[in-house]
Design a protein around this motif. Structure first.
Motif, mmCIF file in Angstrom:
data_model
loop_
_atom_site.group_PDB
_atom_site.id
_atom_site.type_symbol
_atom_site.label_atom_id
_atom_site.label_comp_id
_atom_site.label_asym_id
_atom_site.label_seq_id
_atom_site.Cartn_x
_atom_site.Cartn_y
_atom_site.Cartn_z
ATOM 1 N N GLU A 3 0.753 -1.583 0.307
ATOM 2 C CA GLU A 3 0.312 -0.212 0.022
ATOM 3 C C GLU A 3 0.654 1.845 0.000
ATOM 4 O O GLU A 3 0.367 2.514 -1.193
ATOM 5 N N ARG A 4 2.088 1.415 0.301
ATOM 6 C CA ARG A 4 2.789 2.119 0.550
ATOM 7 C C ARG A 4 3.667 2.587 -1.392
ATOM 8 O O ARG A 4 3.890 3.859 -1.437
ATOM 9 N N ARG A 5 3.144 1.444 -2.135
ATOM 10 C CA ARG A 5 3.986 1.928 -3.311
ATOM 11 C C ARG A 5 3.910 2.985 -3.975
ATOM 12 O O ARG A 5 4.997 3.996 -4.579
ATOM 13 N N ALA A 6 2.514 3.424 -4.739
ATOM 14 C CA ALA A 6 1.946 4.309 -5.680
ATOM 15 C C ALA A 6 2.531 5.402 -4.444
ATOM 16 O O ALA A 6 2.516 6.698 -4.812
ATOM 17 N N ARG A 7 2.235 6.035 -3.058
ATOM 18 C CA ARG A 7 2.513 7.105 -2.859
ATOM 19 C C ARG A 7 3.881 7.612 -2.206
ATOM 20 O O ARG A 7 4.409 8.763 -2.108
ATOM 21 N N LEU A 8 4.894 6.460 -3.164
ATOM 22 C CA LEU A 8 6.454 6.794 -3.298
ATOM 23 C C LEU A 8 7.506 6.747 -4.345
ATOM 24 O O LEU A 8 7.898 7.639 -4.485
ATOM 25 N N ILE A 9 5.996 6.836 -5.013
ATOM 26 C CA ILE A 9 6.331 7.591 -6.739
ATOM 27 C C ILE A 9 6.586 8.887 -6.315
ATOM 28 O O ILE A 9 8.082 9.193 -7.150
ATOM 29 N N PRO A 10 6.524 9.854 -6.077
ATOM 30 C CA PRO A 10 7.365 10.999 -6.793
ATOM 31 C C PRO A 10 7.803 11.246 -5.511
ATOM 32 O O PRO A 10 8.708 12.420 -6.347
ATOM 33 N N VAL A 11 8.023 10.548 -4.833
ATOM 34 C CA VAL A 11 10.132 10.922 -4.132
ATOM 35 C C VAL A 11 10.509 9.881 -4.907
ATOM 36 O O VAL A 11 11.319 10.672 -4.671
ATOM 37 N N LEU A 12 10.480 9.079 -5.134
ATOM 38 C CA LEU A 12 11.223 7.511 -5.821
ATOM 39 C C LEU A 12 11.457 8.721 -7.052
ATOM 40 O O LEU A 12 12.647 8.575 -7.736
ATOM 41 N N ALA A 13 10.975 9.348 -7.305
ATOM 42 C CA ALA A 13 10.995 10.028 -9.000
ATOM 43 C C ALA A 13 11.748 10.335 -8.951
ATOM 44 O O ALA A 13 13.067 11.187 -10.213
ATOM 45 N N VAL A 14 12.586 11.559 -8.116
ATOM 46 C CA VAL A 14 13.160 12.321 -8.074
ATOM 47 C C VAL A 14 14.878 12.175 -7.810
ATOM 48 O O VAL A 14 15.638 12.586 -8.212
ATOM 49 N N LEU A 15 15.178 10.604 -7.663
ATOM 50 C CA LEU A 15 15.608 10.273 -7.152
ATOM 51 C C LEU A 15 17.203 10.029 -7.965
ATOM 52 O O LEU A 15 18.234 9.980 -8.113
ATOM 53 N N PRO A 16 16.749 9.394 -8.687
ATOM 54 C CA PRO A 16 17.631 8.627 -10.013
ATOM 55 C C PRO A 16 18.534 9.332 -10.659
ATOM 56 O O PRO A 16 19.479 9.235 -10.795
ATOM 57 N N PRO A 17 18.041 11.539 -10.956
ATOM 58 C CA PRO A 17 18.611 11.754 -11.960
ATOM 59 C C PRO A 17 20.036 12.814 -10.873
ATOM 60 O O PRO A 17 21.269 12.672 -10.871
ATOM 61 N N LEU A 18 18.907 12.592 -9.672
ATOM 62 C CA LEU A 18 19.797 13.932 -8.434
ATOM 63 C C LEU A 18 21.364 12.633 -8.355
ATOM 64 O O LEU A 18 22.262 12.897 -7.577
ATOM 65 N N LEU A 19 20.383 11.036 -8.243
ATOM 66 C CA LEU A 19 22.269 10.357 -7.390
ATOM 67 C C LEU A 19 23.268 11.022 -7.933
ATOM 68 O O LEU A 19 24.336 10.038 -8.209
ATOM 69 N N LEU A 20 23.058 11.050 -9.775
ATOM 70 C CA LEU A 20 24.483 11.062 -10.820
ATOM 71 C C LEU A 20 24.408 12.762 -10.599
ATOM 72 O O LEU A 20 25.470 13.025 -11.493
#
Length: 468
Positions: A302-319
Motif C-alpha cells: 500500500e506504500r508503493r504508489a504513494r512513494l512514486i513522486p519521492v522515488l522519481a526525483v532520486l535517479p537523476p539526483l544521484l548522478l
C-alpha cells in the motif's frame, strides 16, 4: 486498513494489496503466465544477442565504426511508427499478433545468415524485422493483466522487467563474446531459434482470446492511433505517469550511452578503460534487478504508489556528483544507485498505468509509451553525445542530471492526489472483460450464533479476491 467499500481506494491497494497469496510462486503457478514469461525472456535474449552480433558482423565487413553503429541504432527507427503498429495489433487477437511477429522475424533474421550479404541489405532486413517489435511488445503488455489478474499484476511486471535487465546483460555479453571469438552468425542462428521457440510457447501455452476491438469499432488506423495518443495525454492520471516515465528515461539512459567516452575521460590507463566502461554500462541493469526484487519484497504494497513522486526525483539526483569526476568504480556506484531506485519505481508506475487503462485501449496506449521511451532514449543519447564533443563528460552527466532532478521535483509537486488514481482505476475496472473481474465474495449463511444475536452478519472479504 479497513475494507470500506464506500471509501475511495488508493491505487496501491487496487494494484498490489498486501495479500499473502500474491507471491512469486503464485504468479508462476499460472501456466499461461509461464509460457508468456518464457517467450518474452527468450525473445529478449535473442534480440540482444543479435544486436551485439550484427554490429560485429557489419564492422568486420566494412571496418566502419559509423556503419556498425548504424546497424545498432536502426533498431530505434521502427519505434517512430510504434503507435500505428500497436493500433494495428489492437485490431487482432494478441496471441495471433505475437505468433505471426515471431515467425516473421525468424524468417527475416535467418536471411542474415546468408554469406556475403551486402551491408545495405543487412540494414534493410534489420529495419523490416524491427517493425514487428512494437506490435508484439504492445500485445504482450496488453495481454499480461488478463493472464495474471489485477491482484498479481505489479509482481508480474516486476518479474518481467527484472528479467529484461538480466537478458540485456547476458545477451550483450554473450553475443559480443561469441561474435568476436567465433563468428557472429552463431549468435544470429541462436536468435532465429529463439523466435521459433517463442512462437511455439505462445501457440501451445497461451489460449486464444478474441480481439478487444470488434470490426464495428474499427475506423481508420491513423484515427485509432490518434485515439491512443488522446487517451494517454488527455487523461490527467495517464498523462502524469507518461511524463514521469519519459523524463526518467531521458536522464537515466545517459550513463549507458556515454559510458565509453566517460571511461576514457576519467581513466588515464588505456588498459583499464574497457573495464571502466563495462562497470558503468552494467551498473544500471544490475541495480535495476536488485532494486526491483528487494523493494517489492520488503516495502508494504500500500506504500508503493504513494512513494512514486519521492522515488522519481532520486535517479537523476544521484548522478549529480558526477560533476566531481570520480573514478570509474565510484561512477558505476552512482549509476548502480540510480538503477536500484528505477527498479523500485518502474514496476509500480507500470502497474498503476495499466490499471487506469480502459479495456480495448491497452495495446495502443502501450504503443505510445514504448515508442516514447525509445525516442526519449535516442534523443537523450544524441543530445548528450553532442554536448560531450565540447565539454568533459562528467560535467555533461552532472549538469544534465541536475536539470533532471529539478524537472522531477516540478513533476512531483504536481503529481495527482490518490483520489484521482482511485477514480481512474475504478473507471477502467468498469470496462474489464469478465475474466479480469474479481470473483464475487462468498456470502456466509446465517448460523446459530447469528440467530441468537439477530445479526445475520456477512464476513468482511479481501479487497482483491482471487481472479475468476
Amino acid at each position: 486498513m479497513a475494507n470500506d467499500p464506500a471509501r475511495p481506494r488508493d491505487p496501491a491497494e487496487v494494484v498490489t494489496e498486501s495479500n499473502p497469496k500474491v507471491t512469486y510462486s503464485a504468479v508462476f503457478a499460472d501456466r499461461e503466465y509461464r509460457a508468456l514469461f518464457l517467450s518474452t525472456l527468450i525473445n529478449w535474449i535473442g534480440d540482444y544477442l543479435s544486436r551485439a552480433a550484427v554490429t560485429v558482423l557489419v564492422y568486420h565487413q566494412t571496418q566502419s565504426a559509423l556503419l556498425s553503429a548504424a546497424s545498432f541504432a536502426i533498431g530505434y527507427v521502427p519505434w517512430l511508427f510504434g503507435p500505428v503498429l500497436a493500433a494495428f495489433a489492437e485490431r487482432h487477437p494478441y496471441r495471433r499478433v505475437m505468433i505471426v511477429s515471431d515467425l516473421s522475424r525468424m524468417v527475416l533474421i535467418s536471411l542474415l545468415l546468408l554469406p556475403q550479404l551486402p551491408v545495405p541489405a543487412m540494414l534493410l532486413i534489420l529495419l523490416v524485422a524491427g517493425m514487428f517489435a512494437p506490435p508484439t511488445q504492445a500485445a504482450r503488455s496488453a495481454l499480461l493483466p488478463t493472464v495474471v489478474g489485477r491482484e498479481r499484476l505489479a509482481l508480474a511486471l516486476t518479474i518481467s522487467q527484472t528479467a529484461s535487465q538480466t537478458a540485456q546483460v547476458f545477451g550483450y555479453l554473450v553475443g559480443a563474446t561469441v561474435a568476436v571469438a567465433l563468428t557472429p552468425r552463431i549468435a544470429l542462428g541462436v536468435d532465429v531459434l529463439t523466435f521459433a521457440l517463442s512462437a511455439a510457447l505462445i501457440a501451445f501455452g497461451v489460449r486464444h482470446r478474441p480481439t478487444t476491438m470488434s470490426s464495428a469499432q474499427r475506423t481508420h488506423l491513423l484515427h485509432e492511433t490518434a485515439e491512443g495518443f488522446r487517451l494517454v495525454f488527455g487523461h490527467p492520471v495517464l498523462r502524469s505517469i507518461a511524463v514521469v516515465v519519459f523524463t526518467i528515461t531521458v536522464f537515466a539512459i545517459v550513463p549507458e550511452g556515454l559510458a565509453a567516452a566517460w571511461a576514457a575521460d576519467i581513466t588515464t590507463d588505456p588498459e583499464t578503460r574497457g573495464l571502466g566502461q563495462g562497470l558503468i554500462m552494467a551498473a544500471g541493469p544490475v541495480g535495476f534487478i536488485i532494486g526491483g526484487t528487494v523493494f517489492n519484497r520488503i516495502v508494504p504494497a500500500e506504500r508503493r504508489a504513494r512513494l512514486i513522486p519521492v522515488l522519481a526525483v532520486l535517479p537523476p539526483l544521484l548522478l549529480v556528483p558526477s560533476l566531481l569526476a570520480p573514478a570509474a568504480p565510484a561512477a558505476a556506484l552512482m549509476v548502480l544507485s540510480g538503477g536500484l531506485v528505477q527498479g523500485a519505481l518502474t514496476p509500480t508506475l507500470n502497474a498503476v498505468f495499466v490499471l487506469a487503462l480502459p479495456h480495448g485501449f491497452r495495446a495502443r496506449a502501450f504503443g505510445v509509451m514504448s515508442s516514447g521511451i525509445q525516442i526519449s532514449q535516442l534523443a537523450a543519447v544524441l543530445t548528450t553525445g553532442s554536448l560531450a564533443e565540447h565539454f568533459r563528460v562528467p560535467m555533461v552527466v552532472g549538469l544534465w542530471s541536475a536539470g533532471g532532478a529539478v524537472a522531477m521535483l516540478f513533476l512531483a509537486f504536481f503529481w495527482p492526489a490518490p483520489a484521482a488514481f482511485a477514480r481512474a482505476t475504478a473507471d477502467a475496472a468498469a470496462t474489464m472483460p469478465d475474466e479480469e473481474k474479481p470473483a464475487a465474495p462468498p456470502v456466509r449463511q446465517p448460523g446459530p450464533a447469528d440467530a441468537d444475536t439477530g445479526s445475520g452478519t456477512v464476513p468482511t472479504t479481501s479487497v482483491t479476491p482471487e481472479r475468476s
